[in-house]
Design a protein around this motif. Structure first.
Motif: not given
Length: 634
Positions: A204-229
């Motif tokens: 809930t306190l997460l402010q910055t996330i780096y997911l660049n340079n992976n092999l991701l093909k998609g992201l769920s619509d609600h994958v970050f829904s808990g990261c209110k900050a």
């Protein structure tokens, strides 16, 4: 003298530290304490075994407190709990070929920062880092392949976790469930293909996330829904094709989704989004993707497929845009008036498209920078309406003429690039109001003649490039208005006669003239170099040249008769220059020798008496084993 003493002491201590760290002895493991209360232990004597107790065998015997521990160039294949019993530091860094971290290895570890980068860790055991005091944990550049549920359990105080540059392919769903205080998470440069739903639910306190340079093909619509900050999200350089961010946290301030394979996006209703980077994707439209983004100030859409035209309603809900980049979209036409809605737009880039003409009439926005390079523009109407412009790039187009009023009201323009066009004609007075212009590039055009008075108004011009044109004659009086000119490039034209010294009479601050690649005679070049003019030397020494600038001898009979005299004069001039340089070099050598002798004398009188005390002070920074004390090797 006090300052000299301190500098001398500091210099010798740093030299000693450097020599010991670069050339460690195989017989003595040296422990060094610096002025900053940091302990550097260079372990290279022996391989550390799992039964080794760092606290009992080394740290407890130190007679001073330490704050930071740095372990380098060692071999510690396994880290376990016994090694770090009740160890207390601020920061610990271990780069020692670590392969395994055992269960609860850092349970009793009273450290705020733990850095285990550049090891060979392949697997993390359960609760390896179960210490509530650790606030920063870095495991970058290892060989970790997966993250299990209990790997980070117990890190209730952790605020930053760096896992970049590993081989992570899978992260179990509840792996981060105990990281309730985490603020920054870096998972970039791994091999993640998907993210489990709810992976970040408790952050809930997460402010910055780096997911660049992976092999991701998609992201769920609600994958970050808990990261209110959450404020910063980087998912660049993946393989994502669809991105629906409507349900992402409303706190998002910046999103980087560049270099994916996006064909559809939707960022509607992210009311706090300020920066959005969608460069290098496959987007064909964003008309319905930017709804209610009234806080958005920077939008990057370069190198997509938005052409051949853009819907006039595309930017209706981004009224506060300051930067808009539409480079490389295959645009053939654009209704510039559609931008009137963007009352704060300051930077507009439309480079690398296929635009042939533009009309800036009735456009009322405060543009400061306009980039139109690498198009096919042959006509630009009413450009003078852009009176707030400070930078204008019209390079690599098909312009043939610059009219009298083309830049009429651009009184604060400082940078004007017109290179690589087909310009033949520059109307007198076209630069008359550009008093603040500093950089003018007219190179690679078809200009034949520059009339006296053409540069009237360019009182602030510092850089002028008219190279690669067809200019055969250049009247020195053309520069009478450019008193602040510092750099002039007239190379690769058809010039054969120019009095460079006369240019200097108009340009008081001239520092460099580049003139190679013309039809110079050697005599003319010699005369110009004699005139104390700052000419740039060339690099062509395998042909007839003067200071590396190619030149030719004239063929008419009268000049042939004087050829010998010219050669003699040239030889004498070059000899005199060589003799002068030799004399200066000799004098400088004498001066340097005298300064060195004086420095040595001063050092012997004042510095050397202090050095002995300096060395005595340095002794305290080495650990000396007492004769009755058992020898310790690492």
């Amino acid at each position: 003298m006090v300052l000299l003493y301190k500098l001398t002491c500091s210099m010798w201590i740093h030299i000693v530290l450097t020599l010991i760290l670069i050339n460690p002895s195989e017989e003595i493991c040296t422990k060094i304490r610096t002025f900053k209360r940091r302990l550097y232990i260079y372990m290279s004597c022996t391989k550390i075994t799992p039964s080794y107790n760092l606290n009992r065998d080394i740290l407890a015997k130190m007679d001073y407190s330490i704050e930071d521990l740095l372990v380098l160039n060692s071999s510690i294949p396994e880290l376990n709990r016994e090694m770090f019993l009740n160890v207390t530091f601020n920061n610990v860094t271990i780069q020692a070929n670590v392969e395994i971290i055992q269960d609860e290895a850092f349970k009793d570890f009273n450290v705020t920062s733990l850095i285990l980068d550049h090891n060979d860790i392949k697997k993390i055991k359960d609760k390896s880092f179960s210490s509530s005091r650790i606030e920063f944990l870095s495991l970058q550049n290892n060989s970790i392949s997966e993250i299990k549920v209990n790997n980070f359990q117990g890190l209730s105080g952790l605020e930053k976790l760096y896992l970049k540059y590993n081989d992570i392919t899978d992260i179990e769903e509840d792996s981060f469930s105990s990281l309730t205080n985490i603020k920054e998470l870096d998972l970039s440069f791994n091999k993640l293909v998907e993210l489990h739903f709810g992976l970040f639910e408790t952050m809930t306190l997460l402010q910055t996330i780096y997911l660049n340079n992976n092999l991701l093909k998609g992201l769920s619509d609600h994958v970050f829904s808990g990261c209110k900050a959450l404020t910063f999200l980087n998912i660049a350089n993946n393989f994502i094709t669809i991105l629906d961010a409507r349900y992402y946290p409303n706190s998002l301030f910046s999103v980087n989704a560049s270099n994916n394979r996006l064909m559809s996006v939707d960022f509607s209703n992210l009311e706090n989004l300020d920066n959005l980077d969608l460069n290098f994707n496959n987007l064909k439209t964003v008309t319905n993707s930017l709804y209610n983004l009234y806080a958005l100030s920077d939008l990057y859409l370069s190198y997509n497929s938005l052409g051949p035209s853009i819907d006039t309603k595309t930017f209706h809900h981004t009224k506060n845009l300051i930067t808009l980049n539409l480079d490389g979209n295959g645009l053939r036409n654009i209704d510039i008036q559609m931008l009137n809605n963007l009352s704060r737009l300051g930077i507009l880039s439309l480079a690398a498209n296929s635009l042939t003409n533009l009309d800036f009439s009735n456009l009322n926005i405060p543009l400061r920078t306009l980039i139109l390079g690498k198009n096919s523009l042959s006509e630009i109407r009413n450009l003078s309406n852009m009176h707030n412009l400070m930078k204008l790039d019209l390079s690599y187009n098909n312009l043939e003429e610059i009219g009298y009023d083309t830049f009429g009201t651009m009184t604060i323009l400082s940078q004007l690039w017109l290179q690589h066009n087909s310009i033949r004609l520059l109307h007198l007075g076209c630069f008359r109001n550009l008093h603040l212009l500093r950089d003018l590039n007219l190179s690679h055009n078809r200009i034949i003649n520059l009339e006296v008075g053409l540069f009237t108004g360019l009182s602030g011009l510092a850089i002028l490039d008219i190279s690669y044109n067809n200019i055969s004659h250049l009247d020195e009086n053309i520069f009478h208005s450019t008193k602040h000119l510092a750099f002039l490039n007239i190379s690769y034209n058809h010039l054969s006669d120019l009095e460079a010294r006369n240019i200097r009479t108009h340009t008081f601050w001239l520092r460099e003239i580049t003139l190679f690649g013309n039809n110079w005679t050697c005599k003319r070049l010699i005369d110009n170099f004699k005139g104390n003019t700052p000419l740039t030397h060339g690099t062509s020494f395998n042909v007839t040249n003067v200071f590396g600038i190619p030149c030719t001898n004239t063929n008419n009979s009268s000049q042939q008769a004087n050829q010998t005299d010219d050669s003699v004069n040239l030889s004498k001039y070059l000899d005199s220059v060589k003799a002068f340089e030799k004399e200066i070099s000799s004098k400088m050598t004498v001066i340097v020798v005298v300064l060195i002798i004086l420095s040595l004398l001063i050092c012997m009188k004042f510095a050397l008496p202090k050095c002995s005390s300096c060395f005595n002070e340095a002794k305290q920074f080495f650990y000396t084993r007492h004769r009755d004390e058992q020898e310790i090797q690492l």
